[in-house]
Design an enzyme around this catalytic site. Structure first.
Site, mmCIF file in Angstrom:
data_model
loop_
_atom_site.group_PDB
_atom_site.id
_atom_site.type_symbol
_atom_site.label_atom_id
_atom_site.label_comp_id
_atom_site.label_asym_id
_atom_site.label_seq_id
_atom_site.Cartn_x
_atom_site.Cartn_y
_atom_site.Cartn_z
ATOM 1 N N GLY A 121 -0.365 -8.019 9.188
ATOM 2 C CA GLY A 121 1.232 -8.520 9.174
ATOM 3 C C GLY A 121 1.258 -9.339 10.447
ATOM 4 O O GLY A 121 2.653 -8.984 10.416
ATOM 5 N N SER A 122 0.520 -8.768 11.218
ATOM 6 C CA SER A 122 0.673 -9.107 12.656
ATOM 7 C C SER A 122 -0.441 -10.389 13.078
ATOM 8 O O SER A 122 -0.828 -10.128 14.885
ATOM 9 C CB SER A 122 0.260 -8.231 13.351
ATOM 10 O OG SER A 122 1.541 -6.952 12.311
ATOM 11 N N GLY A 123 -0.727 -11.217 12.422
ATOM 12 C CA GLY A 123 -1.713 -12.579 12.839
ATOM 13 C C GLY A 123 -2.922 -12.553 13.097
ATOM 14 O O GLY A 123 -3.202 -13.353 13.257
ATOM 15 N N ASP A 131 -10.398 -10.024 7.377
ATOM 16 C CA ASP A 131 -9.524 -8.829 7.040
ATOM 17 C C ASP A 131 -10.635 -7.742 7.295
ATOM 18 O O ASP A 131 -10.589 -6.827 7.790
ATOM 19 C CB ASP A 131 -9.163 -8.766 5.711
ATOM 20 C CG ASP A 131 -8.575 -7.259 5.625
ATOM 21 O OD1 ASP A 131 -7.395 -7.060 6.275
ATOM 22 O OD2 ASP A 131 -8.504 -6.250 4.692
ATOM 23 N N GLY A 143 -4.177 -3.727 -2.908
ATOM 24 C CA GLY A 143 -4.213 -2.170 -2.189
ATOM 25 C C GLY A 143 -4.836 -1.130 -2.268
ATOM 26 O O GLY A 143 -5.667 -0.001 -1.600
ATOM 27 N N ASN A 161 5.992 -8.702 1.162
ATOM 28 C CA ASN A 161 4.255 -9.039 1.243
ATOM 29 C C ASN A 161 3.645 -9.546 0.184
ATOM 30 O O ASN A 161 2.280 -9.746 -0.763
ATOM 31 C CB ASN A 161 4.146 -7.033 1.168
ATOM 32 C CG ASN A 161 2.682 -7.069 1.118
ATOM 33 O OD1 ASN A 161 2.120 -7.248 2.047
ATOM 34 N ND2 ASN A 161 1.963 -5.286 0.333
ATOM 35 N N TYR A 216 -0.828 -2.980 -7.167
ATOM 36 C CA TYR A 216 -0.704 -3.574 -5.691
ATOM 37 C C TYR A 216 -2.241 -3.725 -5.769
ATOM 38 O O TYR A 216 -2.825 -2.738 -5.620
ATOM 39 C CB TYR A 216 -0.139 -3.169 -4.832
ATOM 40 C CG TYR A 216 -0.166 -3.600 -3.239
ATOM 41 C CD1 TYR A 216 0.165 -5.386 -3.471
ATOM 42 C CD2 TYR A 216 -0.834 -3.337 -2.323
ATOM 43 C CE1 TYR A 216 0.357 -5.829 -2.179
ATOM 44 C CE2 TYR A 216 -0.624 -3.743 -1.548
ATOM 45 C CZ TYR A 216 -1.001 -4.757 -1.318
ATOM 46 O OH TYR A 216 -0.396 -5.690 0.105
ATOM 47 N N ARG A 243 0.956 -1.124 0.133
ATOM 48 C CA ARG A 243 0.147 -0.120 -0.322
ATOM 49 C C ARG A 243 1.120 1.344 -0.190
ATOM 50 O O ARG A 243 1.829 1.232 1.414
ATOM 51 C CB ARG A 243 -0.622 0.300 0.956
ATOM 52 C CG ARG A 243 -2.411 -1.021 1.148
ATOM 53 C CD ARG A 243 -2.997 -0.934 2.202
ATOM 54 N NE ARG A 243 -3.065 -1.456 2.886
ATOM 55 C CZ ARG A 243 -2.739 -1.043 4.566
ATOM 56 N NH1 ARG A 243 -2.312 0.328 4.919
ATOM 57 N NH2 ARG A 243 -2.094 -2.192 5.387
#
Ligand code: SPV
Ligand code: MN
Length: 585
Positions: free
Chosen positions: A258-260, A274, A210, A364, A208, A86
């Site tokens: 990106g944190s679980g 999401d 995002g 990513n 991309y 992003r």
């Protein structure tokens, strides 16, 4: 309709014209006409059916935006090397106001800039028009959206991630509008402009997802704005059903990218990984997934830690891999997978070989798949009434302060001192330097189109409307001592189980100045029963001893920040009370 398309000198088949006529929706006609006039494609193709989805799959391959792989249904797509995440600095909310934490641009100026970049951008290309429903059909949660793009990859992604819906556009219906052109893919001229006034987002010179797939993070800006005006919540949250002794309990969970979040979604019955729309219905918080697919991070996915995703990525099924390594035998490799690292292949930068000392795939790099591929899909994933939310998790990537799991005293305490106080280490999901701590309330700051105080005011009012109030939890999977993580990936199962037990009322918790904390004995039983592990008291002490000086610093830092932006009084009061409790302890 026909006459104006002719006027534009466009190739539009009778079939396409008939489709438009059936809708009898002047707003749709006007949007398509205006965009075609601006972007000047040579033809228009409306995506409304399964047959059209096939057409887009073929076009993605014909234009080489995707390359077919050896497994049936698998393709790979590469974004430009400078377009792998992003692009915060190129994304603007169009408004004449200055808004704290929001990248804004004067509306007239921004529109002029992006419209001039879009002018003629589709010359010699086909313009695709996709019709979608965000959220289930026949539902109070539903929002209609149209994506226009000259990129078959973008439309293919939308077709996987969203519910195609044409019939609901009949009549004078309103909808969110997304205009995308890959343009010349000149990354210096990448622009994403969000026009709240017209519910329209323009995106150019990027692919991309995002930045380009409108219904994902671009729509989120529009729906947050709507939600705050209308008194519901549009959140960057997963929706998951966790099994307890008394049945399934649905939670929402927000974690910075990106944190679980995706891995937490795999620990239960999956509804969303999401996004969530949440409404108060008869005093209960109910949630739906605007999406029907997953655009997930692939790095580190392996068969032991992520068996469900591993399976989804290995069976014949529709998968778009992006920015991984394509191997010589027509398959893929990503860093952290079970497979042996190949000697050479092709990635987003071109030819790659193992002696180049570079990662084979981008950190990513991602996969795009439909929800229906997941064996843990919940039966309510498309329920027009949503599911009842009993727990809300706010998680961060914090290496040194926050304990692994905590429960808030109340909805407003949780919203303010956990959700609105999130600070998290940056990951590769956003272009820029990794690992710096960033203030990221509700993991949603990147998508905030309005004043954060307004957003929080709505959140707190939402809490007050509820008769059955969800419990709010804070999670941190990333606590470290020196260089060593204090928890393994599978420990999350225990923290989740503890929250489920709290919802069911079957375990007690310790009162502390910052919230309610698990008892060692309860966790010990869970570690033994669930993971067959002996949980030592020393481990508990390392993980759960409150670093109150650090909590105090954090509370003061966040308090100052909210005072500086003149946040609602309730936000300030919650933080001041937290500070007092810590000081008195
Ligand atoms: C995220 O980064 O939060 C994602 C992927 O879910 S993106 O579509 O890039 O936002
Ligand atoms: Mn996300």
């Amino acid at each position: 309709m026909r006459s104006s398309f002719n006027f534009l000198n466009l190739l539009v088949s009778d079939k396409m014209i008939k489709k438009i006529e059936i809708l009898n929706n002047p707003n749709v006609e006007e949007f398509i006409e205006k965009t075609a006039e601006l972007c000047n494609p040579y033809s228009i193709y409306l995506v409304t059916s399964e047959e059209d989805k096939d057409y887009i799959r073929r076009k993605a391959i014909e234009t080489k935006e995707e390359i077919p792989l050896k497994t049936l249904g698998h393709t790979i797509h590469f974004d430009h090397p400078l377009d792998q995440a992003r692009a915060r600095d190129d994304t603007f909310i169009l408004t004449d106001e200055k808004i704290p934490f929001v990248n804004t641009k004067k509306r007239e100026e921004g529109l002029r800039e992006v419209l001039s970049l879009l002018k003629g951008s589709m010359k010699g290309r086909e313009m695709y028009v996709g019709f979608y429903s965000l959220g289930p059909k026949n539902s109070i949660f539903q929002h209609l959206a149209i994506q226009i793009s000259d990129s078959p990859y973008v439309i293919h992604s939308e077709n996987i991630l969203y519910r195609l819906d044409f019939d609901d556009f009949k009549g004078n219906k309103q909808f969110l509008k997304f205009v995308h052109s890959k343009g010349e893919l000149n990354i210096r001229k990448r622009r994403i402009m969000i026009d709240l006034k017209e519910d329209t987002v323009y995106s150019v010179n990027t692919t991309y997802a995002g930045n380009s797939v409108g219904l994902k993070k671009l729509a989120l800006r529009l729906t947050i704005n709507k939600a705050v005006k209308e008194g519901w919540l549009s959140e960057h949250m997963a929706i998951i059903g966790f099994e307890g002794d008394k049945g399934t309990h649905y939670f929402t969970a927000s974690f910075p990218s990106g944190s679980g979040k995706t891995s937490t979604s795999m620990m239960g019955k999956l509804i969303s990984d999401d996004l969530a729309f949440i409404r108060e219905i008869d005093g209960v918080a109910r949630a739906v997934n605007p999406e029907v697919g997953v655009f997930g991070i692939i790095q580190g996915i392996n068969s032991k830690d992520d068996p469900i995703i591993w399976e989804v990525l290995h069976k014949p099924n529709e998968v778009i891999f992006s920015n991984v390594l394509m191997t010589e035998d027509g398959s893929v490799y990503w860093e952290g997978s079970d497979d042996k690292r190949p000697e050479r292949g092709i990635n987003y930068e071109g030819f790659w070989s193992s002696d180049m000392n570079k990662p084979a795939s981008h950190p990513n790099a991602r996969f795009t798949v439909p929800l229906t591929a997941f064996r843990n899909l919940d039966e309510n994933y498309d329920n027009p009434d949503g599911v009842e939310i009993e727990g809300i998790i706010f998680g961060v990537r914090d290496y040194d302060t926050l304990i692994p799991v905590i429960e808030a005293f109340s909805c407003s305490h949780g919203v303010v001192t956990i959700g609105a106080s999130m600070e998290s280490a940056r990951t590769s999901a956003v272009i820029g330097k990794g690992d710096e701590y960033e203030f990221n309330p509700m993991a949603i700051l990147d998508f905030m189109p309005i004043h954060l105080g307004e957003y929080l005011r709505n959140y707190l009012e939402f809490c007050k409307k509820l008769k059955k109030v969800p419990k709010i939890f804070g999670f941190n999977y990333f606590l470290k001592e020196g260089n060593r993580f204090l928890n393994t990936k599978e420990d999350k199962k225990v923290w989740i189980k503890w929250t489920v037990k709290r919802v069911e009322g079957s375990v007690d918790a310790i009162y502390t100045p910052i919230g309610l904390v698990p008892y060692y004995e309860d966790l010990k039983i869970l570690f033994r029963n669930m993971l067959n592990k002996e949980y030592k008291i020393e481990d508990y002490e390392r993980q759960f001893t409150l670093k109150l000086d650090k909590y105090l610093e954090k509370t003061e830092r966040i308090l100052k920040l909210y005072k500086d932006i003149q946040a609602p009084k309730e936000v300030i009061v919650e933080l001041e009370e937290q500070k007092e409790r810590i000081l008195k302890y």
